[in-house]
Design a protein around this motif. Sequence first.
Motif, short mmCIF file in Angstrom:
data_model
loop_
_atom_site.label_atom_id
_atom_site.label_comp_id
_atom_site.label_asym_id
_atom_site.label_seq_id
_atom_site.Cartn_x
_atom_site.Cartn_y
_atom_site.Cartn_z
N UNK A 82 0.85 -1.20 0.00
CA UNK A 82 0.00 0.00 0.00
C UNK A 82 0.88 1.25 0.00
N UNK A 83 0.31 2.32 -0.53
CA UNK A 83 0.98 3.62 -0.49
C UNK A 83 0.10 4.60 0.28
N UNK A 84 -0.16 4.27 1.54
CA UNK A 84 -0.92 5.18 2.39
C UNK A 84 -0.13 6.46 2.67
N UNK A 85 1.14 6.43 2.28
CA UNK A 85 2.01 7.60 2.38
C UNK A 85 1.85 8.53 1.18
N UNK A 86 0.92 8.24 0.29
CA UNK A 86 0.68 9.05 -0.90
C UNK A 86 -0.15 10.28 -0.54
N UNK A 87 0.11 11.37 -1.26
CA UNK A 87 -0.62 12.62 -0.99
C UNK A 87 -2.12 12.50 -1.26
N UNK A 88 -2.54 11.50 -2.03
CA UNK A 88 -3.98 11.33 -2.31
C UNK A 88 -4.79 11.00 -1.05
N UNK A 89 -4.10 10.62 0.04
CA UNK A 89 -4.80 10.28 1.28
C UNK A 89 -4.70 11.38 2.35
N UNK A 90 -4.17 12.52 1.98
CA UNK A 90 -3.93 13.57 2.97
C UNK A 90 -5.20 14.00 3.71
N UNK A 112 -8.17 12.21 4.11
CA UNK A 112 -9.05 11.21 4.75
C UNK A 112 -8.35 9.91 5.13
N UNK A 113 -7.08 10.01 5.50
CA UNK A 113 -6.30 8.81 5.81
C UNK A 113 -6.94 7.97 6.91
N UNK A 114 -7.39 8.62 7.98
CA UNK A 114 -8.01 7.89 9.10
C UNK A 114 -9.21 7.07 8.63
N UNK A 115 -10.04 7.69 7.79
CA UNK A 115 -11.24 7.00 7.29
C UNK A 115 -10.86 5.82 6.41
N UNK A 116 -9.84 5.99 5.58
CA UNK A 116 -9.37 4.91 4.70
C UNK A 116 -8.88 3.73 5.53
N UNK A 117 -8.12 4.02 6.56
CA UNK A 117 -7.60 2.96 7.43
C UNK A 117 -8.74 2.28 8.19
N UNK A 118 -9.70 3.06 8.66
CA UNK A 118 -10.86 2.49 9.37
C UNK A 118 -11.66 1.56 8.47
N UNK A 119 -11.87 1.96 7.22
CA UNK A 119 -12.62 1.11 6.28
C UNK A 119 -11.90 -0.21 6.06
N UNK A 120 -10.59 -0.14 5.95
CA UNK A 120 -9.80 -1.37 5.76
C UNK A 120 -9.96 -2.30 6.95
N UNK A 121 -9.84 -1.76 8.13
CA UNK A 121 -9.95 -2.58 9.34
C UNK A 121 -11.35 -3.19 9.46
N UNK A 148 -1.54 -11.17 -1.89
CA UNK A 148 -2.50 -10.21 -2.44
C UNK A 148 -2.10 -8.80 -2.04
N UNK A 149 -2.50 -7.85 -2.87
CA UNK A 149 -2.14 -6.44 -2.64
C UNK A 149 -3.11 -5.53 -3.37
N UNK A 150 -3.06 -4.24 -3.00
CA UNK A 150 -3.84 -3.25 -3.77
C UNK A 150 -2.94 -2.34 -4.60
N UNK A 151 -1.72 -2.01 -4.11
CA UNK A 151 -0.88 -0.97 -4.70
C UNK A 151 -1.62 0.37 -4.64
N UNK A 152 -2.52 0.50 -3.67
CA UNK A 152 -3.31 1.72 -3.56
C UNK A 152 -2.41 2.94 -3.34
N UNK A 153 -2.75 4.08 -3.94
CA UNK A 153 -4.03 4.46 -4.55
C UNK A 153 -4.16 4.10 -6.02
N UNK A 154 -3.26 3.28 -6.53
CA UNK A 154 -3.27 2.92 -7.96
C UNK A 154 -3.98 1.59 -8.19
N UNK A 156 -7.97 1.76 -2.49
CA UNK A 156 -7.69 1.80 -1.06
C UNK A 156 -7.61 0.37 -0.52
N UNK A 157 -6.98 0.18 0.65
CA UNK A 157 -6.72 -1.18 1.13
C UNK A 157 -7.96 -2.06 1.30
#
Length: 256
Positions: A7-15, A17-26, A200-206, A218-219
């Motif tokens: 994952x690339x949660x370090x990407x600027x595309x998550x600036x 709503x990162x918390x929400x993205x991580x919560x959805x994954x969990x 398995x992987x997402x390579x998110x945000x791609x 997203x993850x």
Amino acid sequence: MLFDTHVHLNDTQYEQDLEEVICRAREDGISNMVVVGFDRPTITKAIELVEKYDFLYASVGWHPVDAIDMTDQDLIWIEELTKHPKVVALGEMGLDYHWDKSPKDIQKEVFRKQIRLAKKVKLPIIIHNREATQDIVDILKEEDAQEVGGIMHCFSGSVEVAKDCINMNFYISLGGPVTFKNAKKPKEVAAEIPLSHLLIETDCPYLAPHPYRGKRNEPAYVKLVAEQIAEIKDVSLEEVANQTTKNAKRLFGIKL
């Protein structure tokens, strides 16, 4: 539980709503993720994230597109970071012949240096390959990369190449493209390669899987990748989840 190995949660595309993205994954059953850093800014952010969330791990390396920018000091810095308890791999590294920012000879040199570093620090490697399959396979063999093994990230090659990589101690990681209707090779790989050698992987945000193709990935969507593999192999989602998670933890040295 599912393990998203890239994952690339370090990407600027998550600036925003990162918390929400991580919560959805969990909430969707993603137990662990590896945040991949590939240059100074993304590596720095990856380390920040893994120190904040106990279920995140990091991989640190230098992307082939930016190989021309890597200095000896960068390589020393990466080596220092491998001592971090949550850095579980080196990469992503490899070759990318699609973009022409970094000459091929420089890409190859930076790739070899990182493989040698991985062997020195005894960490697996994550391989980025774009339009450079034969050169990557050749370099992995020449540098005896099987000593550490690793991941063929977002694999798009043939079953034959996948088997060659497995023989070099690499796992084959499938992402969103395996869900695309016209993606013949990833589907063949999903069918032919045993679950014991798949990740398995997402390579998110791609590379968002169907039906989100073309949108931000997203993850949480890694579940769609697992479901597609389960359908192709005619096994349960639970079996795919359990085996790919076990594979990832074994590779990264995370307690099973």
